[in-house]
Design an enzyme around this catalytic site. Structure first.
Site, PDB file in Angstrom:
ATOM      1  N   GLU A 106      16.034  -7.612   8.263  1.00 53.01           N
ATOM      2  CA  GLU A 106      15.938  -7.054   9.601  1.00 53.01           C
ATOM      3  C   GLU A 106      14.702  -7.570  10.332  1.00 53.01           C
ATOM      4  O   GLU A 106      13.663  -7.817   9.739  1.00 53.01           O
ATOM      5  CB  GLU A 106      15.899  -5.530   9.521  1.00 53.01           C
ATOM      6  CG  GLU A 106      17.171  -5.004   8.898  1.00 53.01           C
ATOM      7  CD  GLU A 106      17.332  -3.499   8.985  1.00 53.01           C
ATOM      8  OE1 GLU A 106      18.482  -3.050   8.916  1.00 53.01           O
ATOM      9  OE2 GLU A 106      16.336  -2.781   9.111  1.00 53.01           O
TER      10      GLU A 106
ATOM     11  N   CYS B 237       8.529  -8.002  14.971  1.00 52.64           N
ATOM     12  CA  CYS B 237       8.169  -7.596  13.609  1.00 52.64           C
ATOM     13  C   CYS B 237       9.085  -8.348  12.646  1.00 52.64           C
ATOM     14  O   CYS B 237      10.301  -8.180  12.656  1.00 52.64           O
ATOM     15  CB  CYS B 237       8.345  -6.085  13.506  1.00 52.64           C
ATOM     16  SG  CYS B 237       7.951  -5.450  11.896  1.00 52.64           S
TER      17      CYS B 237
ATOM     18  N   CYS C 294      11.387  -5.390  -1.370  1.00 55.76           N
ATOM     19  CA  CYS C 294       9.950  -5.405  -1.671  1.00 55.76           C
ATOM     20  C   CYS C 294       9.751  -4.880  -3.079  1.00 55.76           C
ATOM     21  O   CYS C 294      10.480  -3.995  -3.523  1.00 55.76           O
ATOM     22  CB  CYS C 294       9.209  -4.504  -0.678  1.00 55.76           C
ATOM     23  SG  CYS C 294       7.411  -4.657  -0.774  1.00 55.76           S
TER      24      CYS C 294
ATOM     25  N   CYS D   6       5.873   1.359  -2.533  1.00 52.14           N
ATOM     26  CA  CYS D   6       5.034   2.394  -1.923  1.00 52.14           C
ATOM     27  C   CYS D   6       5.932   3.608  -1.699  1.00 52.14           C
ATOM     28  O   CYS D   6       7.067   3.476  -1.227  1.00 52.14           O
ATOM     29  CB  CYS D   6       4.443   1.905  -0.603  1.00 52.14           C
ATOM     30  SG  CYS D   6       3.391   0.466  -0.818  1.00 52.14           S
TER      31      CYS D   6
ATOM     32  N   CYS E 248       7.788   4.383   1.755  1.00 57.61           N
ATOM     33  CA  CYS E 248       8.414   3.281   2.499  1.00 57.61           C
ATOM     34  C   CYS E 248       9.841   3.058   2.012  1.00 57.61           C
ATOM     35  O   CYS E 248      10.072   2.865   0.820  1.00 57.61           O
ATOM     36  CB  CYS E 248       7.586   2.011   2.315  1.00 57.61           C
ATOM     37  SG  CYS E 248       8.292   0.596   3.176  1.00 57.61           S
TER      38      CYS E 248
ATOM     39  N   CYS F  73       8.711   1.655  11.665  1.00 59.10           N
ATOM     40  CA  CYS F  73       7.979   1.221  10.468  1.00 59.10           C
ATOM     41  C   CYS F  73       8.543   1.895   9.231  1.00 59.10           C
ATOM     42  O   CYS F  73       8.720   3.104   9.214  1.00 59.10           O
ATOM     43  CB  CYS F  73       6.521   1.638  10.517  1.00 59.10           C
ATOM     44  SG  CYS F  73       5.654   1.065  11.920  1.00 59.10           S
TER      45      CYS F  73
HETATM   46  N1  SAH Z   1       3.915  -5.058   2.656  1.00 63.32           N
HETATM   47  C1  SAH Z   1       3.124  -5.192   3.853  1.00 63.32           C
HETATM   48  C2  SAH Z   1       3.991  -5.411   5.063  1.00 63.32           C
HETATM   49  C3  SAH Z   1       4.827  -4.209   5.467  1.00 63.32           C
HETATM   50  S1  SAH Z   1       4.080  -3.596   6.887  1.00 63.32           S
HETATM   51  C4  SAH Z   1       2.165  -4.034   3.968  1.00 63.32           C
HETATM   52  O1  SAH Z   1       2.238  -3.148   3.137  1.00 63.32           O
HETATM   53  O2  SAH Z   1       1.300  -4.059   4.847  1.00 63.32           O
HETATM   54  C5  SAH Z   1       4.833  -2.130   7.233  1.00 63.32           C
HETATM   55  C6  SAH Z   1       3.820  -1.080   7.666  1.00 63.32           C
HETATM   56  O3  SAH Z   1       4.520   0.146   7.900  1.00 63.32           O
HETATM   57  C7  SAH Z   1       2.825  -0.825   6.568  1.00 63.32           C
HETATM   58  O4  SAH Z   1       1.582  -0.434   7.024  1.00 63.32           O
HETATM   59  C8  SAH Z   1       3.528   0.296   5.855  1.00 63.32           C
HETATM   60  O5  SAH Z   1       2.680   0.938   5.001  1.00 63.32           O
HETATM   61  C9  SAH Z   1       4.022   1.119   7.037  1.00 63.32           C
HETATM   62  N2  SAH Z   1       5.100   2.037   6.639  1.00 63.32           N
HETATM   63  C10 SAH Z   1       5.925   1.908   5.604  1.00 63.32           C
HETATM   64  N3  SAH Z   1       6.771   2.941   5.534  1.00 63.32           N
HETATM   65  C11 SAH Z   1       6.487   3.749   6.556  1.00 63.32           C
HETATM   66  C12 SAH Z   1       7.050   4.968   7.031  1.00 63.32           C
HETATM   67  N4  SAH Z   1       8.076   5.551   6.418  1.00 63.32           N
HETATM   68  N5  SAH Z   1       6.524   5.504   8.142  1.00 63.32           N
HETATM   69  C13 SAH Z   1       5.500   4.889   8.776  1.00 63.32           C
HETATM   70  N6  SAH Z   1       4.945   3.743   8.376  1.00 63.32           N
HETATM   71  C14 SAH Z   1       5.425   3.176   7.272  1.00 63.32           C
END
Ligand code: SAH
Length: 367
Positions: free
Chosen positions: A94, A107, A114, A118, A121, A341
């Site tokens: 996406e 984006c 991944c 985390c 996420c 995000c």
């Molecule tokens: N792997 C990289 C790139 C992904 S960036 C990283 O971790 O930075 C995506 C961003 O959105 C990151 O800051 C991630 O932590 C945040 N994110 C992930 N899941 C989210 C959620 N459910 N709500 C808000 N932000 C989220």
């Protein structure tokens, strides 16, 4: 057996120069072809009229310019635009465009799924299949630029900024990400400013150092917790690269450019990391780090137990930090089409087996 054609979309200026040199052509062919592909959006070698007929015929034989297939595209009520792209092997990724008054941010994804897992996420919950190639990464920009320019409406649909914040961890795919970043900055391709292209990482320290050596783009770090105990839990990569080391790399990252700073992303999870005590701990660990803070209200997804912090909690948190650090709250965009995000999931084939193999390859015990 016929050998596979080279996809010229995946070569940056240096890559194209050596490609043309091996064909006995002058290196300036790289500039011409970069402009055709990325600036003019041309994929047909016959239309590249400043190349000789013989060279065009030769390119048709040995090279191609192919992009993923747009499986689906959708605009949210707030103008956010999401593309679901299908790759040749059936995996889907996406890409999201976020229009604002003064800029348009794309984006981009760097991996299919991944491995970092985390806890908050949804991409992590989808499993992992593979790294994207340079062509697949830059195709997302190529496609968005073309498609968005066809949209009518009042607001500008130009892509002025790129953030590597889609699916995947870009710093676990640095070999393919770097040439894509070069193309984003190259004046014959997209000519974006180094301040407007951002790589976001959960903190893969050795790759952060390599990134700094090879490119000048902006850096964002997914911090999300102010102490190791909590960060180990919600960003498991922290067990391998703990906060003290991560902050030390961030402190030095822009030491040769004192006016630049690292963006710290911090997802706001109700009752988990959003109290005044957490904000005060953050001030401590960020001491002497040239940083700005971006607070991200949590975007929920199915089966998660986390909840978004209240507006009051976010405001209080911000007030504690903002005297020392420039602090913004990210506006949640594209929620009604799952484009916010952490909501990007695409479609990841064959997830578990691939994930195990990849983990062995990169030899991480962060899980
Ligand atoms: N792997 C990289 C790139 C992904 S960036 C990283 O971790 O930075 C995506 C961003 O959105 C990151 O800051 C991630 O932590 C945040 N994110 C992930 N899941 C989210 C959620 N459910 N709500 C808000 N932000 C989220």
């Amino acid at each position: 057996m016929e050998t596979a054609k080279v996809n010229l979309l995946g070569l940056d200026r240096k890559g194209l120069q050596s490609f043309f040199t091996t064909l006995g052509e002058k290196p300036y062919r790289a500039d011409q072809v970069l402009k055709w592909i990325h600036f003019n959006g041309v994929t047909d070698f016959n239309a590249m009229t400043n190349l000789s007929k013989t060279l065009r015929l030769q390119l048709i034989e040995i090279a191609e310019i192919t992009t993923p297939h747009i499986l689906f595209e959708k605009q949210a009520s707030d103008g956010t635009y999401k593309f679901l792209l299908q790759l040749k092997d059936g995996n889907c990724i996406e890409t999201v465009f976020i229009p604002e008054k003064t800029r348009g941010t794309l984006c981009i994804s760097s991996q299919v799924g991944c491995i970092l897992n985390c806890d908050f996420c949804s991409t992590g919950k989808q499993g992992f299949n593979r790294n994207l190639s340079t062509a697949e990464i830059i195709s997302q920009l190529w496609i968005a630029v073309r498609k968005l320019s066809l949209l009518d409406g009042q607001h500008d649909h130009a892509v002025t900024n790129v953030v590597m914040m889609g699916m995947g961890e870009p710093l676990l795919n640095l070999d393919n990400v770097l040439p894509a970043l070069n193309l984003m900055l190259d004046d014959c391709a997209y000519g974006l400013s180094k301040y407007r292209v951002t790589v976001s990482t959960a903190g893969v320290i050795p790759a952060m150092q390599q990134l700094r050596e090879h490119t000048d783009v902006a850096l964002a770090v997914s911090l999300h917790a102010p102490n190791d105990e909590l960060r180990n839990e919600i960003v498991p990569l922290n067990k391998k690269y703990p906060l003290k080391e991560l902050m030390s790399v961030c402190r030095d990252y822009f030491k040769n450019e004192p006016r630049r700073s690292v963006t710290m992303e911090y997802v706001m999870l109700a009752g988990v990391n959003d109290t005044p005590m957490h904000a005060k701990q953050l001030l401590k660990i960020l001491k002497d780090v040239p940083a700005k803070l971006n607070l991200i209200p949590f975007n929920p997804f199915p089966h998660t137990t986390y909840k978004r912090s209240s507006d009051t909690a976010i405001q209080q948190f911000k007030e504690i930090l903002q005297d020392k650090f420039h602090t913004t709250v990210r506006k949640t965009r594209g929620e009604d089409i799952d484009a916010a995000c952490g909501q990007l999931v695409g479609e990841v084939k064959d997830k578990t087996r691939r994930k195990e193999r990849y983990l062995r390859e990169i030899n991480t015990d962060a899980q």
